[in-house]
Design a protein around this motif. Structure first.
Motif, mmCIF file in Angstrom:
data_model
loop_
_atom_site.group_PDB
_atom_site.id
_atom_site.type_symbol
_atom_site.label_atom_id
_atom_site.label_comp_id
_atom_site.label_asym_id
_atom_site.label_seq_id
_atom_site.Cartn_x
_atom_site.Cartn_y
_atom_site.Cartn_z
ATOM 1 N N LEU A 1 0.595 -1.229 -0.101
ATOM 2 C CA LEU A 1 0.065 -0.154 0.000
ATOM 3 C C LEU A 1 0.673 1.267 0.019
ATOM 4 O O LEU A 1 0.407 2.139 -0.607
ATOM 5 C CB LEU A 1 -0.929 -0.120 0.963
ATOM 6 C CG LEU A 1 -1.713 1.237 1.099
ATOM 7 C CD1 LEU A 1 -3.000 1.459 0.254
ATOM 8 C CD2 LEU A 1 -2.719 1.269 2.208
ATOM 9 N N HIS B 1 -1.422 -6.960 -2.485
ATOM 10 C CA HIS B 1 -0.438 -5.681 -2.049
ATOM 11 C C HIS B 1 0.170 -6.219 -0.568
ATOM 12 O O HIS B 1 0.064 -5.087 -0.269
ATOM 13 C CB HIS B 1 -1.837 -5.808 -0.872
ATOM 14 C CG HIS B 1 -3.506 -4.597 -2.380
ATOM 15 N ND1 HIS B 1 -3.508 -4.352 -2.451
ATOM 16 C CD2 HIS B 1 -3.084 -2.907 -2.414
ATOM 17 C CE1 HIS B 1 -4.573 -3.336 -3.819
ATOM 18 N NE2 HIS B 1 -3.449 -2.233 -2.515
ATOM 19 N N GLU C 1 -6.502 -1.161 7.365
ATOM 20 C CA GLU C 1 -5.703 -0.357 6.091
ATOM 21 C C GLU C 1 -6.543 0.970 5.552
ATOM 22 O O GLU C 1 -5.967 2.319 5.053
ATOM 23 C CB GLU C 1 -4.103 -0.500 5.964
ATOM 24 C CG GLU C 1 -3.327 -0.197 7.099
ATOM 25 C CD GLU C 1 -1.829 -1.281 5.491
ATOM 26 O OE1 GLU C 1 -1.176 -1.324 6.560
ATOM 27 O OE2 GLU C 1 -2.062 -1.757 4.744
ATOM 28 N N MET C 2 -6.740 0.099 4.152
ATOM 29 C CA MET C 2 -8.195 1.357 3.597
ATOM 30 C C MET C 2 -9.128 1.890 4.340
ATOM 31 O O MET C 2 -9.408 3.176 4.090
ATOM 32 C CB MET C 2 -8.481 0.129 3.095
ATOM 33 C CG MET C 2 -8.530 1.162 1.445
ATOM 34 S SD MET C 2 -7.933 0.516 0.309
ATOM 35 C CE MET C 2 -7.324 -1.012 0.633
ATOM 36 N N LEU D 1 -6.244 1.047 -4.214
ATOM 37 C CA LEU D 1 -6.378 0.522 -3.664
ATOM 38 C C LEU D 1 -6.906 -0.782 -3.929
ATOM 39 O O LEU D 1 -6.812 -1.295 -3.119
ATOM 40 C CB LEU D 1 -6.916 1.747 -2.947
ATOM 41 C CG LEU D 1 -5.890 2.719 -3.055
ATOM 42 C CD1 LEU D 1 -7.025 3.953 -1.911
ATOM 43 C CD2 LEU D 1 -5.163 2.288 -1.590
ATOM 44 N N LEU E 1 -4.828 -5.280 5.278
ATOM 45 C CA LEU E 1 -5.619 -4.921 3.977
ATOM 46 C C LEU E 1 -6.946 -3.785 5.143
ATOM 47 O O LEU E 1 -6.868 -2.214 3.959
ATOM 48 C CB LEU E 1 -5.513 -5.772 2.998
ATOM 49 C CG LEU E 1 -6.072 -4.586 1.888
ATOM 50 C CD1 LEU E 1 -4.949 -4.014 1.147
ATOM 51 C CD2 LEU E 1 -5.965 -5.203 1.014
ATOM 52 N N ARG F 1 2.081 1.969 -3.250
ATOM 53 C CA ARG F 1 1.321 1.972 -4.613
ATOM 54 C C ARG F 1 1.537 3.791 -4.107
ATOM 55 O O ARG F 1 1.000 4.277 -4.634
ATOM 56 C CB ARG F 1 0.681 1.803 -4.231
ATOM 57 C CG ARG F 1 0.431 0.201 -4.465
ATOM 58 C CD ARG F 1 -0.960 -0.697 -4.407
ATOM 59 N NE ARG F 1 -0.496 -1.844 -4.676
ATOM 60 C CZ ARG F 1 -1.411 -2.570 -5.244
ATOM 61 N NH1 ARG F 1 -2.419 -2.293 -6.319
ATOM 62 N NH2 ARG F 1 -0.867 -3.835 -6.712
#
Length: 1009
Positions: free
Chosen positions: A180, A338, A348-349, A288, A345, A183
């Motif tokens: 992440l 990722h 974190e999003m 994402l 994940l 990116r």
């Protein structure tokens, strides 16, 4: 139609036979108040005039033979410029990309992009050149560089750019399983590149993964490159191309899945840098989650209207919601790419990244990030663990961020705080400080009340003084005197108002408004910005006084063409006023009105209408018909209806505004003058020109009274009057107004400004209709002295001079002007038809032969029936043995077939008959020319009789040939100028008829071959 097709054709046929100056009176009697019928006939008359004088259509004119052949297209092994093509590596809708080797100035491998054969239309070339210029403007490590540019041997543009050997960004991230953070850092580089483009005044308008290629640098880090500015739009003053570049209304620009809501409205005037920010938001969403907010395939299957509706109205789900609702296998695949566990994940999003993405994807662009740099900075804040601006800035959220960044420090601090809390001494000291602060606040409030009272007194005094000599009633020296008073008043502020900031802020707000009324916009803006700073310091951001200054500043900025900033400022005022004063208040209505005015200035008509309707409705609820602002809102809605081409409702709104103001507003008030001129324009557009004339004369007189006789507004209002008088046939009155307008324009702007040249053209038009050729030539001589190099803005005048020479039978002078016109505008088919009959009249057959060959090569494939007819006719005036008659006949065939339902069809039939005669098909020639001879147009009839006579003669029917020629002679004698009379603007037709008539006579007398 009116329901009676025969009636309107009958009236049109009658009107077309009359001189232009007599048509208006004829229609007044014949239509008897039926405005719809009259408008239909006037449209037909205009169409006839176009057919008769061969209106201009864009084209190109080159005698270079390489432009006349169709290029076969480049292939590997060919050379283009200083490059050798190696292999094709890409292909788009209109361009082909080759891997090439550049041999100089340095040897290197490059990408060469060239327009496909057959795709080199004007619009495609313009878009291609726009991309080329857009890339050339920019110098950024993450934007593909342009090394060279030019055109192939067949004239198709190409450019040479940096070879980017990489993957599209989504594929790169997937293949390398970028985590992440990596990116997000890669995405910030892209933001930097787009920010660079924006600073150069360029919008990309098609940001998507395939236009962002990523390769691995020497240090092993990913290096993104932004490519394909093929639909870029310039937002600054730097032009991308000198070619015509038009985004057609009704054409979606961009890729649907990455398209912003304003792009989906298909109104390119609304686009700004925030359009690219929306597309960046879609790209970030895809990086994402592995998917775009809306499924591309589903969008395209739904159809255009559904695509637009979804993009404009449907809110996408948050990235974290998209992940949590995915199928387990899909989610596992996303997490794998990722390099993260699924729960981590999603965790974190959720939160900050959700906020950042959704702010970039806001439907209302004013709520998106203001710049790409702001978006990149918010991502940097997220990566650093700081509070992001996209999230609502609650105290708990900010404190939580601070604690998470400094866990150890807060642990120790908590222990110390626990000890300190025990101390009562700190509490006592705090209470004492609070008591002192209250006393200071009371003193400040008392002083503020004093300042407010003084401010109100001083403001009332100055306002009363200024209203006595305000800009709406100032005259000549009075305006200069007012400016001197304002300058002296302003100079005394620093000393005399040093201790009274509230008074100074009030007076500066008032002076800012007065400077705006005097068109001194920079002074107005500076004064209002200073007043705003003072009021914010005194009363805080959310105060009524601050909103008053914001409104005045918004007005000034909108007049200064700073519409975006003006909108932001007035929205700020509107939000605060609604919060302080409630939803229903006169000042809230005023904010809506100003917002509507700003949107109208930017031609955002739907938004302008919505705001002005809100203002009008609220003012009527609050004050009935007694609000002073009501008239301005009515006039604004009239302008909106005009923009929507609803002229009757526009007229009604303008009349309501004038009725509302009545005697309460002086005739000299700028709003009243503007509204009166708008009303005159509306009634004129609807064909009620006789009603418009006295209104415009009143506007002219009022502008003279207010601004003096030599002001630019006087010239503009006189020009509006001329534009109404000319189609009424009142050429003498138009001449008087035109001479005065030209004199005023010369003093206000100078004689070379576009407005002055437009007035001059209309004045010359009035003179030519009165056959005052010497007067027209004197004007030409003053403005276009012999030997002066002509620039493009003079082409309209040069055209008028050519017409004047021809109407006076000065063929050589007319031909010289026609050559200049063709050299200056080689794309105009009309200039070819202007020159062709003049060369025939002068007997310059060699030059006529060359001109006809050029016409065949340039217009042989035209789809426009009018262009095809006129170019064929130009080539058929004389028999030319070396001419490609089949190509000319094909143009005539296309015109007569595709234009069979046009009003001008008899002209097409005459040309078709002439083409068949030149080919030796005499029976076919008779068939077509008899149809033209039965039509209503005298020029087409006269030409048809000449061809009938020659075809009958060729078929051995001498008596019929003589009868047809006698009919031609009779028609010329009764309806067309003879050899001694002055010719009108139909002189091109007249010369063609005379040439054919002479050919027919020679043929029958046995003089022809």
């Amino acid at each position: 139609m009116t329901g009676d097709t025969g009636r309107h054709i009958e009236l049109f046929t009658g009107a077309v036979q009359l001189p232009p100056e007599e048509r208006a009176e004829f229609l007044d009697r014949a239509c008897a108040g039926d405005e719809e019928l009259r408008c239909k006939i006037e449209v037909l008359l205009n169409s006839h005039d176009r057919a008769g004088i061969f209106l201009e259509e864009p084209a190109t004119w080159e005698l270079d033979e390489t432009r006349l052949r169709v290029a076969a297209g480049e292939k590997p092994g060919d050379r283009v410029g200083n490059c050798r093509l190696l292999q094709q590596i890409g292909e788009g809708g209109c361009g082909v990309v080759f891997l090439a080797e550049q041999e100089e100035p340095v040897r290197r491998r490059v990408a060469l992009k060239v327009i496909k054969p057959g795709m080199d239309t004007r619009s495609v070339i313009a878009r291609f050149e726009a991309e080329r210029q857009a890339l050339a403007l920019m110098d950024h490590p993450h934007i593909a560089h342009v090394f060279d540019a030019g055109a192939t041997a067949s004239g198709r543009p190409y450019f040479v750019m940096e070879l980017v050997e990489g993957l599209k960004i989504t594929d790169y991230c997937q293949r390398h399983s970028l985590p992440l953070d990596a990116r997000l850092k890669l995405f910030t580089h892209i933001c930097d590149a787009i920010e660079h483009a924006h600073q150069k005044g360029i919008l990309h308008r098609d940001i998507k993964p395939s236009n962002i290629l990523v390769m691995t640098g020497q240090d092993g880090k990913p290096v993104p490159k932004v490519i394909d500015f093929g639909i870029a739009k310039a937002t600054g003053g730097e032009p991308l191309t000198d070619k015509t570049l038009v985004t057609s209304w009704g054409m979606l620009i961009g890729t649907p899945a990455y398209m912003s809501p304003e792009q989906a409205t298909m109104a390119s005037a609304e686009l700004d840098t925030r359009t690219d920010i929306y597309s960046l938001g879609v790209l970030l969403y895809e990086l994402l989650t592995g998917a775009t907010p809306f499924d591309t395939h589903e969008l395209l299957k739904a159809g255009l209207d559904e695509v637009r509706r979804v993009i404009r109205e449907v809110e996408p789900v948050r990235p974290s919601t998209r992940l949590s609702t995915m199928a387990a296998a899909d989610l596992a695949n996303v997490a794998k790419h990722h390099a993260a566990e699924v729960p981590k994940l999603i965790r974190e999003m959720r939160g900050d990244l959700d906020w950042i993405v959704m702010k970039a994807l806001e439907k209302d662009r004013t709520r998106r990030y203001a710049t790409t740099n702001a978006l990149a900075m918010d991502i940097a804040r997220y990566l650093a663990g700081d509070a992001v601006l996209a999230r609502p800035p609650s105290t708990a959220y900010r404190f939580g961020k601070l604690v998470r960044r400094n866990r150890l420090w807060f642990a120790a601090g908590s222990m110390v705080a626990a000890v300190l809390v025990i101390g009562f001494v700190a509490v006592a000291l705090a209470l004492k400080r609070e008591q002192g602060a209250r006393q200071e606040a009371d003193k400040a409030r008392q002083q503020a009340e004093v300042d407010k009272t003084q401010s109100q007194q001083a403001t009332r005094f100055l306002k009363a003084m200024l209203e006595g000599v305000g800009p709406s009633v100032a005259r000549g020296r009075d305006t200069r005197m007012l400016e001197e008073i304002l300058a002296k008043t302003e100079s005394r502020f620093p000393v005399e108002l040093a201790g009274q900031p509230a008074v100074r802020a009030d007076l500066q707000t008032l002076l800012g408004r007065v400077y705006r009324d005097l068109d001194q916009l920079p002074k107005s803006e500076a004064m209002l910005r200073e007043a705003l700073e003072l009021r914010v310091g005194l009363f805080g951001e959310e105060s009524e006084a601050v909103t008053d200054t914001l409104i005045e500043l918004g007005y000034t900025l909108s007049y200064s063409s700073k519409g975006t900033e003006a909108e932001t400022i007035v929205r700020r005022s509107l939000v605060t006023r609604r919060k302080l004063l409630g939803e229903e208040h006169g000042k809230v209505a005023e904010s809506y009105y100003v917002m509507g005015s700003i949107f109208w200035a930017r031609q955002d008509i739907p938004e302008a209408e919505a705001m002005l309707q809100k203002s009008l409705a609220m003012l009527r609820r609050l004050h009935g018909d007694k609000s002073a602002l009501l008239g301005d809102s009515l006039m604004g809605l009239g302008c909106v209806r005009y923009g929507q081409k609803n002229y009757r409702e526009a007229e009604d709104f303008f009349r309501q505004a004038l009725d509302h103001w009545g005697d309460t507003l002086a005739d000299e008030h700028p709003s009243k003058i503007l509204c009166l001129e708008n009303l005159a324009n509306m009634v004129s557009i609807q064909g009620k020109r006789a009603e418009a004339v006295p209104l415009l004369r009143q506007v002219v007189e009022t502008n003279r009274k207010v601004h003096g006789p030599d002001h630019a507004l006087v010239a503009k209002s006189l020009h509006s009057l001329i534009r109404v008088l000319l189609p009424m046939g009142k050429f003498d009155e138009a001449e008087v107004a035109g001479r005065e307008a030209l004199a005023v324009a010369g003093k206000a702007w100078g004689t070379t400004r576009e407005e002055s040249l437009m007035i001059l053209r209309d004045l010359i038009n009035a003179l030519l209709h009165q056959r005052k050729f010497e007067d027209a030539e004197r004007l030409f001589a003053d403005l276009l002295p012999a030997g002066q190099e002509l620039t493009p803005e003079y082409s309209g005048l040069l055209y008028e001079r050519c017409d004047t020479h021809a109407m006076c039978r000065r063929w050589r002078e007319a031909a010289d002007d026609a050559v200049l016109l063709l050299k200056q505008s080689p794309e105009s088919h009309e200039h070819y038809l202007t020159l062709a009959p003049l060369l025939v009249q002068l007997g310059d057959l060699a030059e006529y032969q060359r001109l006809c060959a050029s016409i065949c090569g340039k217009f042989g494939e035209t789809k426009d029936v009018f262009v095809a007819d006129r170019m064929a006719k130009a080539c058929l005036i004389l028999p030319l043995p070396a001419l490609d008659l089949k190509a000319v006949a094909a143009m005539a065939e296309r015109a007569v077939n595709d234009g069979s339902k046009e009003v001008a069809a008899p002209y097409f039939q005459f040309c078709k008959g002439l083409a068949e005669f030149r080919l030796g098909h005499y029976e076919e020639a008779l068939t077509w020319t008899r149809r033209a001879a039965d039509g209503p147009f005298r020029e087409a009839k006269a030409g048809a009789f000449t061809v009938l006579a020659m075809a009958e003669f060729k078929l051995g029917r001498l008596e019929e040939a003589r009868a047809a020629l006698a009919e031609c002679d009779k028609l010329i004698a009764e309806q067309l100028p003879d050899s001694e009379q002055q010719i009108g603007r139909e002189w091109r037709d007249w010369l063609i008829i005379q040439a054919l008539r002479s050919e027919a006579k020679r043929l029958m007398e046995g003089e022809a071959d």
